[in-house]
Design a protein around this motif. Sequence first.
Motif, PDB file in Angstrom:
ATOM      1  N   PRO A   1     -17.904 -28.615 -12.519  1.00  0.00           N
ATOM      2  CA  PRO A   1     -18.475 -28.110 -11.251  1.00  0.00           C
ATOM      3  C   PRO A   1     -17.754 -26.861 -10.744  1.00  0.00           C
ATOM      4  O   PRO A   1     -16.549 -26.705 -10.938  1.00  0.00           O
ATOM      5  CB  PRO A   1     -18.269 -29.285 -10.280  1.00  0.00           C
ATOM      6  CG  PRO A   1     -17.172 -30.105 -10.867  1.00  0.00           C
ATOM      7  CD  PRO A   1     -17.234 -29.918 -12.353  1.00  0.00           C
ATOM      8  N   ALA A   2     -18.513 -26.003 -10.067  1.00  0.00           N
ATOM      9  CA  ALA A   2     -17.977 -24.708  -9.606  1.00  0.00           C
ATOM     10  C   ALA A   2     -16.789 -24.885  -8.662  1.00  0.00           C
ATOM     11  O   ALA A   2     -15.826 -24.118  -8.730  1.00  0.00           O
ATOM     12  CB  ALA A   2     -19.087 -23.910  -8.921  1.00  0.00           C
ATOM     13  N   TRP A   3     -16.832 -25.904  -7.765  1.00  0.00           N
ATOM     14  CA  TRP A   3     -15.749 -26.050  -6.778  1.00  0.00           C
ATOM     15  C   TRP A   3     -14.418 -26.379  -7.474  1.00  0.00           C
ATOM     16  O   TRP A   3     -13.366 -25.861  -7.090  1.00  0.00           O
ATOM     17  CB  TRP A   3     -16.087 -27.104  -5.720  1.00  0.00           C
ATOM     18  CG  TRP A   3     -15.977 -28.530  -6.196  1.00  0.00           C
ATOM     19  CD1 TRP A   3     -16.972 -29.299  -6.711  1.00  0.00           C
ATOM     20  CD2 TRP A   3     -14.792 -29.332  -6.219  1.00  0.00           C
ATOM     21  NE1 TRP A   3     -16.493 -30.531  -7.066  1.00  0.00           N
ATOM     22  CE2 TRP A   3     -15.155 -30.589  -6.765  1.00  0.00           C
ATOM     23  CE3 TRP A   3     -13.456 -29.125  -5.839  1.00  0.00           C
ATOM     24  CZ2 TRP A   3     -14.240 -31.622  -6.944  1.00  0.00           C
ATOM     25  CZ3 TRP A   3     -12.542 -30.153  -6.016  1.00  0.00           C
ATOM     26  CH2 TRP A   3     -12.940 -31.395  -6.556  1.00  0.00           C
ATOM     27  N   ALA A   4     -14.469 -27.219  -8.533  1.00  0.00           N
ATOM     28  CA  ALA A   4     -13.238 -27.593  -9.248  1.00  0.00           C
ATOM     29  C   ALA A   4     -12.686 -26.394 -10.013  1.00  0.00           C
ATOM     30  O   ALA A   4     -11.474 -26.153 -10.032  1.00  0.00           O
ATOM     31  CB  ALA A   4     -13.506 -28.758 -10.204  1.00  0.00           C
ATOM     32  N   ILE A   5     -13.588 -25.604 -10.633  1.00  0.00           N
ATOM     33  CA  ILE A   5     -13.161 -24.403 -11.373  1.00  0.00           C
ATOM     34  C   ILE A   5     -12.535 -23.399 -10.390  1.00  0.00           C
ATOM     35  O   ILE A   5     -11.495 -22.800 -10.670  1.00  0.00           O
ATOM     36  CB  ILE A   5     -14.345 -23.742 -12.122  1.00  0.00           C
ATOM     37  CG1 ILE A   5     -14.972 -24.727 -13.116  1.00  0.00           C
ATOM     38  CG2 ILE A   5     -13.895 -22.484 -12.858  1.00  0.00           C
ATOM     39  CD1 ILE A   5     -16.337 -24.307 -13.630  1.00  0.00           C
ATOM     40  N   GLY A   6     -13.178 -23.237  -9.220  1.00  0.00           N
ATOM     41  CA  GLY A   6     -12.658 -22.323  -8.190  1.00  0.00           C
ATOM     42  C   GLY A   6     -11.273 -22.738  -7.714  1.00  0.00           C
ATOM     43  O   GLY A   6     -10.376 -21.901  -7.572  1.00  0.00           O
ATOM     44  N   MET A   7     -11.075 -24.054  -7.487  1.00  0.00           N
ATOM     45  CA  MET A   7      -9.760 -24.561  -7.075  1.00  0.00           C
ATOM     46  C   MET A   7      -8.727 -24.318  -8.170  1.00  0.00           C
ATOM     47  O   MET A   7      -7.565 -24.019  -7.896  1.00  0.00           O
ATOM     48  CB  MET A   7      -9.836 -26.063  -6.763  1.00  0.00           C
ATOM     49  CG  MET A   7     -10.453 -26.405  -5.435  1.00  0.00           C
ATOM     50  SD  MET A   7      -9.607 -25.682  -4.017  1.00  0.00           S
ATOM     51  CE  MET A   7      -8.051 -26.562  -4.036  1.00  0.00           C
ATOM     52  N   SER A   8      -9.173 -24.437  -9.431  1.00  0.00           N
ATOM     53  CA  SER A   8      -8.273 -24.209 -10.565  1.00  0.00           C
ATOM     54  C   SER A   8      -7.861 -22.737 -10.649  1.00  0.00           C
ATOM     55  O   SER A   8      -6.693 -22.421 -10.908  1.00  0.00           O
ATOM     56  CB  SER A   8      -8.958 -24.645 -11.863  1.00  0.00           C
ATOM     57  OG  SER A   8      -8.151 -24.369 -12.975  1.00  0.00           O
ATOM     58  N   ILE A   9      -8.843 -21.822 -10.420  1.00  0.00           N
ATOM     59  CA  ILE A   9      -8.528 -20.381 -10.407  1.00  0.00           C
ATOM     60  C   ILE A   9      -7.509 -20.094  -9.299  1.00  0.00           C
ATOM     61  O   ILE A   9      -6.526 -19.388  -9.499  1.00  0.00           O
ATOM     62  CB  ILE A   9      -9.813 -19.541 -10.219  1.00  0.00           C
ATOM     63  CG1 ILE A   9     -10.683 -19.583 -11.492  1.00  0.00           C
ATOM     64  CG2 ILE A   9      -9.477 -18.089  -9.856  1.00  0.00           C
ATOM     65  CD1 ILE A   9     -12.062 -18.967 -11.349  1.00  0.00           C
ATOM     66  N   PHE A  10      -7.737 -20.688  -8.133  1.00  0.00           N
ATOM     67  CA  PHE A  10      -6.833 -20.511  -6.995  1.00  0.00           C
ATOM     68  C   PHE A  10      -5.434 -21.042  -7.333  1.00  0.00           C
ATOM     69  O   PHE A  10      -4.422 -20.362  -7.109  1.00  0.00           O
ATOM     70  CB  PHE A  10      -7.391 -21.235  -5.769  1.00  0.00           C
ATOM     71  CG  PHE A  10      -6.362 -21.528  -4.718  1.00  0.00           C
ATOM     72  CD1 PHE A  10      -5.857 -20.510  -3.918  1.00  0.00           C
ATOM     73  CD2 PHE A  10      -5.865 -22.815  -4.542  1.00  0.00           C
ATOM     74  CE1 PHE A  10      -4.886 -20.767  -2.963  1.00  0.00           C
ATOM     75  CE2 PHE A  10      -4.892 -23.080  -3.596  1.00  0.00           C
ATOM     76  CZ  PHE A  10      -4.404 -22.058  -2.800  1.00  0.00           C
ATOM     77  N   ALA A  11      -5.366 -22.272  -7.884  1.00  0.00           N
ATOM     78  CA  ALA A  11      -4.066 -22.898  -8.186  1.00  0.00           C
ATOM     79  C   ALA A  11      -3.305 -22.121  -9.257  1.00  0.00           C
ATOM     80  O   ALA A  11      -2.082 -22.053  -9.233  1.00  0.00           O
ATOM     81  CB  ALA A  11      -4.272 -24.352  -8.627  1.00  0.00           C
ATOM     82  N   THR A  12      -4.054 -21.524 -10.208  1.00  0.00           N
ATOM     83  CA  THR A  12      -3.424 -20.700 -11.246  1.00  0.00           C
ATOM     84  C   THR A  12      -2.808 -19.450 -10.615  1.00  0.00           C
ATOM     85  O   THR A  12      -1.731 -19.006 -10.990  1.00  0.00           O
ATOM     86  CB  THR A  12      -4.472 -20.287 -12.309  1.00  0.00           C
ATOM     87  OG1 THR A  12      -4.979 -21.464 -12.916  1.00  0.00           O
ATOM     88  CG2 THR A  12      -3.878 -19.387 -13.379  1.00  0.00           C
TER      89      THR A  12
ATOM     90  N   ALA B   1       2.460 -25.984  -7.573  1.00  0.00           N
ATOM     91  CA  ALA B   1       2.203 -24.546  -7.767  1.00  0.00           C
ATOM     92  C   ALA B   1       2.673 -24.094  -9.143  1.00  0.00           C
ATOM     93  O   ALA B   1       1.974 -23.355  -9.848  1.00  0.00           O
ATOM     94  CB  ALA B   1       2.905 -23.743  -6.672  1.00  0.00           C
ATOM     95  N   GLY B   2       3.864 -24.550  -9.546  1.00  0.00           N
ATOM     96  CA  GLY B   2       4.398 -24.154 -10.849  1.00  0.00           C
ATOM     97  C   GLY B   2       3.656 -24.794 -12.005  1.00  0.00           C
ATOM     98  O   GLY B   2       3.278 -24.120 -12.969  1.00  0.00           O
ATOM     99  N   MET B   3       3.416 -26.113 -11.914  1.00  0.00           N
ATOM    100  CA  MET B   3       2.792 -26.848 -13.019  1.00  0.00           C
ATOM    101  C   MET B   3       1.372 -26.381 -13.291  1.00  0.00           C
ATOM    102  O   MET B   3       0.944 -26.295 -14.445  1.00  0.00           O
ATOM    103  CB  MET B   3       2.816 -28.347 -12.731  1.00  0.00           C
ATOM    104  CG  MET B   3       4.200 -28.964 -12.897  1.00  0.00           C
ATOM    105  SD  MET B   3       4.292 -30.659 -12.275  1.00  0.00           S
ATOM    106  CE  MET B   3       3.349 -31.539 -13.514  1.00  0.00           C
ATOM    107  N   SER B   4       0.617 -26.052 -12.236  1.00  0.00           N
ATOM    108  CA  SER B   4      -0.776 -25.624 -12.430  1.00  0.00           C
ATOM    109  C   SER B   4      -0.831 -24.300 -13.198  1.00  0.00           C
ATOM    110  O   SER B   4      -1.672 -24.112 -14.074  1.00  0.00           O
ATOM    111  CB  SER B   4      -1.505 -25.491 -11.087  1.00  0.00           C
ATOM    112  OG  SER B   4      -0.869 -24.543 -10.268  1.00  0.00           O
ATOM    113  N   THR B   5       0.095 -23.383 -12.885  1.00  0.00           N
ATOM    114  CA  THR B   5       0.124 -22.089 -13.586  1.00  0.00           C
ATOM    115  C   THR B   5       0.556 -22.268 -15.044  1.00  0.00           C
ATOM    116  O   THR B   5      -0.026 -21.675 -15.946  1.00  0.00           O
ATOM    117  CB  THR B   5       1.095 -21.120 -12.867  1.00  0.00           C
ATOM    118  OG1 THR B   5       0.736 -21.083 -11.482  1.00  0.00           O
ATOM    119  CG2 THR B   5       1.001 -19.721 -13.430  1.00  0.00           C
ATOM    120  N   ILE B   6       1.571 -23.110 -15.264  1.00  0.00           N
ATOM    121  CA  ILE B   6       2.085 -23.319 -16.628  1.00  0.00           C
ATOM    122  C   ILE B   6       1.038 -24.021 -17.495  1.00  0.00           C
ATOM    123  O   ILE B   6       0.812 -23.631 -18.646  1.00  0.00           O
ATOM    124  CB  ILE B   6       3.413 -24.115 -16.609  1.00  0.00           C
ATOM    125  CG1 ILE B   6       4.493 -23.315 -15.871  1.00  0.00           C
ATOM    126  CG2 ILE B   6       3.883 -24.416 -18.027  1.00  0.00           C
ATOM    127  CD1 ILE B   6       5.687 -24.150 -15.429  1.00  0.00           C
TER     128      ILE B   6
END
Length: 489
Positions: free
Chosen positions: A41-52, A333-338
Amino acid sequence: MPVLDLLVFFFYLLAIVGFGVSFSFKKRSSTDFTTGGGRLPAWAIGMSIFATFVSSISFLALPGNAYSSNWNGFVFSLSIPLAAWIAVRYFVPLYRKLGSESAYFYLEERFGSWARIYASTCYLLTQLARMGAIMYLLALAAQALLGWSIPTIILITGISVIIYSMLGGIEAVIWTDAVQGIVLIGGALACLGVIFLEIPGGGGELFRIAGESDKFSLESFEMDFTTSTFWMILVYGLFINLQNFGIDQSYVQRYLTAKTEQEAKKSTWLGSLLYLPVSFVFFFIGTALFAFYQTQPELLPEGIAGDKVFPHFIVHQLPAGITGLLIASIFAAGMSTISTSVNSSATVILSDHFKKYIHPDPSEKTSLQVLRLASLGMGILSIGVGLAFNGVESALDAWWALSSIFSGGILGLFLLGLLSKTQKPQALIAVILGVLVIAWMSLSAAWVKNGFPETLANPLHTNMTIVVGTLTIFLVGFGLGKFTSKMKH
């Protein structure tokens, strides 16, 4: 550290790893591993882009920046809407049409296999430097919060991320990113709430002190690119964000996980525009901390300044439980980017290297094995880089120098492919010249210390390296293309 905070932190860590690993129980193909089968879903992908986008560097550096100086760094966030618009208008449709999970397939189509090898290798080197820097900076902060040794924290972070990235693929990464994005926002807002409640005189006093100290300034509006002016940060931000949204495999892969092109565009807008208010909150936390300690200077020991102020506040001023939530937010914040870097790097290794040079048509089983081994390998290497950063004078400066050299040339090459008719030989010459310019701009300050004439040093602000490098490649390539075309006629 209170037992309640440790319990909150460990519960979060175990829950996020367990949640990520749960995706490995589904029957999955290599396409599921790299693009989630194009059904997220778009909202989960958007949150993932933000968290990255929000690494632990942002979580600690932005408040530290606002505390020490002003809101000049917030100008970087103001460049995001324009970069996102360009990405949504040109890059998202391009990648959706190409039908490859690699961002660098386009470069091979346009300039030949050398361009794909160059870009994908630069990307992998950038990700190793990025993951190592984030792990080390996260460990620096966590050491102050938890009291553990830096190598221990790097190992715990690295192993946790490797487990769910390796087993669960992009679905695990995106869904854990979505959860971590929510934890991160919740933690930041909780912290801001506590400052407002505890500062003597409340919000009115906060704004008075900040106003008198010119803390909301965006810096000079002069067209000067040698110092950190408004325009310098805006131009730098535009180029960095164009690189992020336009050519970074971590973001491109997310465009392919959406069900439709329209959904991919929505997720890009959500992820990018969400960063604006959240970075606003981070800068406001830094300003609020300045006012908080101005009214109560006895609460801040001598020697605590800049990036160390926010961790000190988290440990000593927040109520039990909230401290655990904030430490979890920093790790989120760190784990999502890694995790994003691990998964996207594994995809690049399979698509741009294994399928291209070792086995052009591997079975599903082989592809999945390569993806998992590549995730494990990149994760282990990044732990090694993180440990190597231990003792570096400034990890952030080292990361910026490395990322400028490794990634500065790729954006110029992409723009050359999209906006000109330049062919392979001219593009190759342009890239060689661009990389030489980037190396000079990044390293000349260090050379001056070793006897290099000061008159030959880079006069511009170091942030301008990616701007000048990109423009060099684009303009040289464009000019050579035009000249060659005229010669033929």
